[in-house]
Scaffold this active site. Structure first.
Site, mmCIF file in Angstrom:
data_model
loop_
_atom_site.group_PDB
_atom_site.id
_atom_site.type_symbol
_atom_site.label_atom_id
_atom_site.label_comp_id
_atom_site.label_asym_id
_atom_site.label_seq_id
_atom_site.Cartn_x
_atom_site.Cartn_y
_atom_site.Cartn_z
ATOM 1 C CG HIS A 1 -1.737 1.154 1.428
ATOM 2 N ND1 HIS A 1 -1.413 2.158 2.326
ATOM 3 C CD2 HIS A 1 -2.860 1.545 0.796
ATOM 4 C CE1 HIS A 1 -2.335 3.107 2.238
ATOM 5 N NE2 HIS A 1 -3.217 2.762 1.321
ATOM 6 C CB SER B 1 0.886 3.934 4.176
ATOM 7 O OG SER B 1 0.468 2.581 4.314
ATOM 8 C CE LYS B 2 1.388 -1.582 5.440
ATOM 9 N NZ LYS B 2 0.132 -0.859 5.282
ATOM 10 C CB THR B 3 9.046 0.207 4.017
ATOM 11 O OG1 THR B 3 8.665 0.504 5.367
ATOM 12 C CG2 THR B 3 10.518 0.523 3.817
#
Ligand SMILES: Cc1ncc(COP(=O)(O)O)c(C=O)c1O
Length: 374
Positions: free
Chosen positions: A180, A182-184
């Protein structure tokens, strides 16, 4: 005014080049070239035999439960502190989520609570590597083995984390990840499932493609199943990001170190833990406030927002949210889960977007100290 963001990616020319190449060339006979490269590189990074790129981590959990044969009447244990995506697929297959308490140090599934929640109906457990930290995997695995319970490791938030030298996502029958935005590592939306078990992988190959056998050219569906696939443009983006994983993880760990340094003199706050033998991937830098400070998470979020700082609440206990609050398991969990109910009301995620440098983190910390002292 633009707020200091709580989450967000780090995209470079490399990602743009890979996606441009995919949209230009990954068609016809090359339609799967980026999936193949991304899956191979990902499996190698985790240390798993098989990897499958998927549209979301939620679909990876759903497929894991289906492949493990979890069905109506079964129970699946999840930690009470996680995103609903960890538990929603349990309902998709008709099983019942059981909400176990968390460990106060790691904020992840408590091994003791897990064991106490086991009944003859328990078929699987979904430990979650919360905010990039690792649970006590040895204890959880030993309990699961003793009771013949399958493990789906939800490493959605923990790409790059380690436990005793092994990567997050490699501790279960399956491991699942989210890409997603927002992920790293991001693909916009996306997910990955890894496993060492050939039987599960073969079953998932059929389940994710409308019941077609791998390589099927006759459009011959052997059962009614699901359509869970990633696009080649997403796979290209994921591959470029994964090739930069050391750099991305380094930035995450630097950000945590800056927070730790700036907040060293603050009383009554606890940051993410990194117990001996683990490497925290610090997806979200998180603070737990001592209730004695007299501030709850909603008040703290509002005050920081007034300073132009975006934050997120620590996950509300699943057993407290409207989606589950009337269920029998939620009633039991609300009585039992003292740890999660003790910290969730007083905890938030601080800005952890990959775009943030030391100066912005200093600004966040100064505002936070202001709120705490004022
Ligand atoms: C712990 C956890 N599990 C599962 C998910 C689901 O990921 P996705 O949004 O890719 O389905 C997330 C995503 O936010 C998550 O944080």
């Amino acid at each position: 005014m633009q707020k200091i963001p709580v989450a967000g990616p780090w995209i470079t020319e490399k990602e743009i080049q890979y996606v441009t190449d995919a949209v230009t060339n990954a068609w016809y006979g090359n339609a799967n070239m980026y999936h193949e490269r991304f899956e191979k590189a990902f499996a190698e990074y985790i240390g798993a035999k098989y990897a499958m790129a998927l549209p979301t981590c939620t679909s990876a959990i759903h497929l894991s439960l289906l492949a493990l044969g979890v069905k109506e009447g079964d129970e699946v244990i999840v930690p009470d502190a996680t995103w609903i995506a960890s538990s929603a697929p349990i309902s998709y297959v008709g099983a019942t989520p059981v909400f176990a308490d968390i460990d106060l140090q790691t904020w992840c599934l408590s091994a003791e609570s897990f064991e106490a929640c086991i009944t003859p109906k328990t078929k699987a457990v979904i430990p979650v590597d919360l905010y990039g930290g690792m649970p006590d995997m040895d204890a959880i695995r030993a309990i699961a083995r003793r009771h013949n319970i399958a493990i789906i490791e939800d490493a959605a938030e923990a790409l790059g984390a380690e436990y005793k030298g092994k990567r997050a996502g490699s501790f279960g029958d399956t491991g699942v990840f989210s890409f997603h935005g927002s992920k790293t590592v991001t693909t916009g939306e996306g997910g990955m499932l890894v496993t060492d078990r050939e039987d599960l992988f073969k079953r998932i190959q059929v389940l994710h493609d409308h019941g077609r056998q791998p390589g099927d050219r006759m459009f011959w569906n052997t059962e009614v199943a699901y359509k869970y696939k990633m696009s080649s443009m997403q796979a290209a983006l994921g591959l470029a990001q994964l090739e930069r994983m050391d750099e991305l993880l380094k930035r995450k760990r630097e950000q945590f170190a800056w927070y730790k340094q700036e907040l060293a003199s603050a009383d009554g706050i606890t940051l993410n833990a990194e117990p001996e033998g683990t490497l925290n991937a610090y997806w979200m830098v998180t603070i737990v406030l001592d209730p004695k400070l007299g501030l709850n998470k909603t008040q703290l979020m509002e005050r920081l927002s007034q300073h132009g700082i975006d934050t997120r609440p620590f996950f509300h206990p699943l057993s407290s949210i409207p989606a589950y609050e009337d269920s029998k398991q939620a009633h039991i969990a609300r009585e039992r889960n003292k740890a999660v109910y003790g910290i969730s009301p007083y905890s938030i995620n601080l800005p952890s977007a990959l775009s943030l440098g030391k100066e912005e983190i200093k600004t966040v910390c100064a505002a936070l100290m202001d709120v705490l002292n004022g």
